[in-house]
Design a protein around this motif. Structure first.
Motif, PDB file in Angstrom:
ATOM      1  N   ASN A  78      12.768 -27.241  -5.819  1.00  0.00           N
ATOM      2  CA  ASN A  78      14.170 -27.046  -5.434  1.00  0.00           C
ATOM      3  C   ASN A  78      14.990 -26.932  -6.712  1.00  0.00           C
ATOM      4  O   ASN A  78      15.448 -27.940  -7.272  1.00  0.00           O
ATOM      5  CB  ASN A  78      14.643 -28.216  -4.572  1.00  0.00           C
ATOM      6  CG  ASN A  78      16.041 -28.005  -4.017  1.00  0.00           C
ATOM      7  OD1 ASN A  78      16.822 -27.210  -4.550  1.00  0.00           O
ATOM      8  ND2 ASN A  78      16.378 -28.728  -2.963  1.00  0.00           N
ATOM      9  N   LYS A  80      17.924 -25.780  -7.196  1.00  0.00           N
ATOM     10  CA  LYS A  80      19.313 -26.217  -7.032  1.00  0.00           C
ATOM     11  C   LYS A  80      19.435 -27.720  -7.259  1.00  0.00           C
ATOM     12  O   LYS A  80      20.386 -28.192  -7.883  1.00  0.00           O
ATOM     13  CB  LYS A  80      19.823 -25.848  -5.637  1.00  0.00           C
ATOM     14  CG  LYS A  80      20.032 -24.348  -5.434  1.00  0.00           C
ATOM     15  CD  LYS A  80      20.581 -24.059  -4.049  1.00  0.00           C
ATOM     16  CE  LYS A  80      20.795 -22.558  -3.849  1.00  0.00           C
ATOM     17  NZ  LYS A  80      21.316 -22.250  -2.489  1.00  0.00           N
ATOM     18  N   GLN A  81      18.471 -28.492  -6.760  1.00  0.00           N
ATOM     19  CA  GLN A  81      18.487 -29.948  -6.961  1.00  0.00           C
ATOM     20  C   GLN A  81      18.200 -30.293  -8.414  1.00  0.00           C
ATOM     21  O   GLN A  81      18.796 -31.219  -8.972  1.00  0.00           O
ATOM     22  CB  GLN A  81      17.465 -30.621  -6.042  1.00  0.00           C
ATOM     23  CG  GLN A  81      17.352 -32.129  -6.216  1.00  0.00           C
ATOM     24  CD  GLN A  81      18.655 -32.868  -5.982  1.00  0.00           C
ATOM     25  OE1 GLN A  81      19.477 -32.441  -5.157  1.00  0.00           O
ATOM     26  NE2 GLN A  81      18.859 -33.967  -6.690  1.00  0.00           N
ATOM     27  N   LYS A  83      18.951 -28.450 -10.973  1.00  0.00           N
ATOM     28  CA  LYS A  83      20.201 -28.130 -11.667  1.00  0.00           C
ATOM     29  C   LYS A  83      21.264 -29.204 -11.409  1.00  0.00           C
ATOM     30  O   LYS A  83      21.986 -29.620 -12.327  1.00  0.00           O
ATOM     31  CB  LYS A  83      20.709 -26.764 -11.206  1.00  0.00           C
ATOM     32  CG  LYS A  83      22.005 -26.338 -11.859  1.00  0.00           C
ATOM     33  CD  LYS A  83      22.532 -25.054 -11.232  1.00  0.00           C
ATOM     34  CE  LYS A  83      23.910 -24.729 -11.780  1.00  0.00           C
ATOM     35  NZ  LYS A  83      24.547 -23.590 -11.071  1.00  0.00           N
ATOM     36  N   LYS A  84      21.368 -29.651 -10.177  1.00  0.00           N
ATOM     37  CA  LYS A  84      22.352 -30.676  -9.826  1.00  0.00           C
ATOM     38  C   LYS A  84      22.110 -31.968 -10.603  1.00  0.00           C
ATOM     39  O   LYS A  84      23.043 -32.595 -11.116  1.00  0.00           O
ATOM     40  CB  LYS A  84      22.291 -30.955  -8.322  1.00  0.00           C
ATOM     41  CG  LYS A  84      23.304 -31.977  -7.829  1.00  0.00           C
ATOM     42  CD  LYS A  84      23.182 -32.164  -6.315  1.00  0.00           C
ATOM     43  CE  LYS A  84      24.159 -33.229  -5.814  1.00  0.00           C
ATOM     44  NZ  LYS A  84      24.021 -33.432  -4.349  1.00  0.00           N
ATOM     45  N   GLU A 163      19.662 -20.709  -9.912  1.00  0.00           N
ATOM     46  CA  GLU A 163      19.414 -21.533  -8.725  1.00  0.00           C
ATOM     47  C   GLU A 163      18.220 -21.028  -7.914  1.00  0.00           C
ATOM     48  O   GLU A 163      17.870 -21.617  -6.900  1.00  0.00           O
ATOM     49  CB  GLU A 163      20.675 -21.591  -7.858  1.00  0.00           C
ATOM     50  CG  GLU A 163      21.827 -22.322  -8.553  1.00  0.00           C
ATOM     51  CD  GLU A 163      22.998 -22.586  -7.641  1.00  0.00           C
ATOM     52  OE1 GLU A 163      23.057 -21.995  -6.523  1.00  0.00           O
ATOM     53  OE2 GLU A 163      23.874 -23.391  -8.022  1.00  0.00           O
ATOM     54  N   GLU A 164      17.632 -19.927  -8.370  1.00  0.00           N
ATOM     55  CA  GLU A 164      16.425 -19.397  -7.751  1.00  0.00           C
ATOM     56  C   GLU A 164      15.360 -19.212  -8.831  1.00  0.00           C
ATOM     57  O   GLU A 164      15.675 -18.818  -9.956  1.00  0.00           O
ATOM     58  CB  GLU A 164      16.698 -18.056  -7.054  1.00  0.00           C
ATOM     59  CG  GLU A 164      17.732 -18.132  -5.938  1.00  0.00           C
ATOM     60  CD  GLU A 164      17.264 -18.942  -4.731  1.00  0.00           C
ATOM     61  OE1 GLU A 164      16.020 -19.035  -4.549  1.00  0.00           O
ATOM     62  OE2 GLU A 164      18.117 -19.462  -3.989  1.00  0.00           O
TER      63      GLU A 164
END
Length: 456
Positions: A78, A80-81, A83-84, A163-164
């Motif tokens: 993931n 996005k996670q 990156k978060k 994010e991908e």
């Protein structure tokens, strides 16, 4: 506005210097055109090492059956996670720096681009600041060859905003930035190809170290093109095609993303340094003396912009040298520093001082102590036997000239060698020491029992 000191840049040298100047009662202005904390906090060490940690978790999850740990089902990445999580770590550090600077009554923060009007005056937006002491801490940025200017490309900064997961990541450059991102995104699931103009990776390292790193990366399925120059770059909406010249022939390679990791250049070109009379070298770095002073005595240059180091730890050491020059006994000097660094591949490469190729170039009579990681019990128990350890000793004095470690935990136990070198201790000090068992570092005294002559 008149100050005792102006600092341009809030990186790893500028921020502690501002705090020290303020502590010593000086009125300080610090100018930052982007984000507080500089490269390390925002686009360098902090975010990349958080990504490397995630990539390590993915790799272990997929490769633990030999250890009797079987995981069924798909391992999902993931991004996005990831990156978060990275952004949360960055924000904590950046906010801490900003709060420290803004809460200090002796420090005034200016947001904007700085430019010299003359040796003592600097413009920031519509304001003009002056000071008797000025410190440059402007850092560096990625160098982008002109062949890539007409296609979409990524630098280390842009890669950290994805994010991908890239389907096929083309990485131009075989230095430590390129290699860290190569392994990282391969472990996230990308197909990865490295394109390097040289005959081996990490060309500043010894031949056997470079070869071992190549084997590690290729074992994980990373493709590497050597002696390859990018002569043409084209792109469509979804792909990029690079034309490579390899030993007289052409080859085309297509990917979905291109990371340009071909080195860095100093942020010195838009400061108006010519108005201050500050001299640069042929590569654009600010020329400095042993105390980091420029040719204009009241102007200093710290961090990546002076070309005397390209790491957070050398930037912080620059601060310590300047701080000692201003408020100490002026014992610290640039020439007292040993070059040391790590490339955070897995396993990591750690290096201090000279290596074999430098020793041979200088014609120094030396001895070498070495051991492959496959002979280290703790490495075997961990199932991480890739790499080697090498230590170089001056034959006439017994002093350590340098060391190159490639192996699990190398970025930590290299410090036993660094500390011995700064202490001026002969290699026998470590040879006769008792290290804890079972560890990797316990083999350092063992390998020093019988160093061999290094053939020139």
């Amino acid at each position: 506005m008149k100050f005792d000191a102006i600092i341009i840049g809030s990186g790893q040298a500028g921020t502690p210097l501002a705090a020290s100047l303020a502590k010593n009662g000086q009125k300080v202005a610090i100018i930052e055109k982007a984000k507080f904390g500089g490269t390390c906090v925002n686009t360098g060490c902090t975010p990349t090492k958080s990504y490397i940690a995630s990539a390590r978790r993915a790799f272990v999850s997929k490769n633990s059956s030999d250890h009797g740990v079987e995981i069924s089902g798909d391992i999902k990445i993931n991004l996005k996670q990831i990156k978060k999580r990275k952004e949360a770590i960055i924000e904590e550090s950046r906010n801490g720096i900003e709060k420290m600077l803004e809460d200090n009554e002796h420090i005034t923060v200016y947001r904007g681009k700085a430019k010299f009007k003359d040796p003592h005056h600097i413009e920031v937006g519509s304001e003009t600041l002056s000071a008797e002491k000025i410190f440059l801490n402007t850092g560096a940025r990625p160098r982008i060859p002109s062949v890539f200017e007409k296609i979409p490309y990524y630098t280390n900064e842009g890669m950290l905003e994805l994010e991908e997961i890239p389907e096929h990541l083309l990485i131009v450059g075989g230095g430590y930035i390129g290699l860290e991102f190569a392994q990282m995104f391969r472990r996230f699931g990308s197909k990865v190809s490295i394109i390097d103009h040289g005959s081996r990776l990490m060309k500043q390292e010894d031949q056997d170290i470079s070869e071992a790193i190549r084997e590690i990366l290729e074992k994980e399925g990373i493709n590497i093109y050597f002696n390859a120059a990018v002569s043409k770059a084209e792109a469509t909406a979804k792909t990029a095609e690079l034309t490579l010249k390899i030993e007289g022939s052409e080859e085309k390679i297509t990917g979905t993303h291109v990371l340009v990791a071909t080195g860095r250049i100093p942020n010195t070109d838009n400061l108006g340094l010519e108005m201050a009379g500050v001299k640069l070298n042929e590569k654009g770095y600010v020329k400095v003396n042993e105390q980091l002073q420029t040719n204009v005595p009241h102007i200093w240059a710290l961090g990546d912009c002076n070309g005397e180091g390209a790491f957070t730890h050398t930037s912080f050491d620059d601060f310590q040298i300047v701080n000692d020059h201003l408020f100490g006994d002026s014992k610290l000097k640039l020439s007292h520093r040993y070059t040391c660094y790590a490339a955070f591949t897995d396993p990591p490469l750690a290096r201090v001082g000279m290596n074999e190729q430098i020793i041979k170039e200088k014609g120094i009579k030396a001895k070498i102590a070495s051991i492959p990681m496959s002979k280290v019990s703790r490495a075997k128990e961990m199932g991480e036997t890739q790499g080697m350890m090498k230590i170089y000793i001056e034959a006439s004095t017994g002093n350590i000239l340098g060391a190159s470690f490639l192996g699990t935990g190398a970025d930590e136990y290299i410090h036993s060698i660094i500390d011995a070198m700064y202490a001026g201790a002969p290699y026998t000090t470590i040879r006769d020491a008792v290290h804890i068992h079972p560890t990797v570092s316990e083999l350092i005294p063992t390998m020093l029992q019988s160093p061999k002559d290094l053939e020139l």
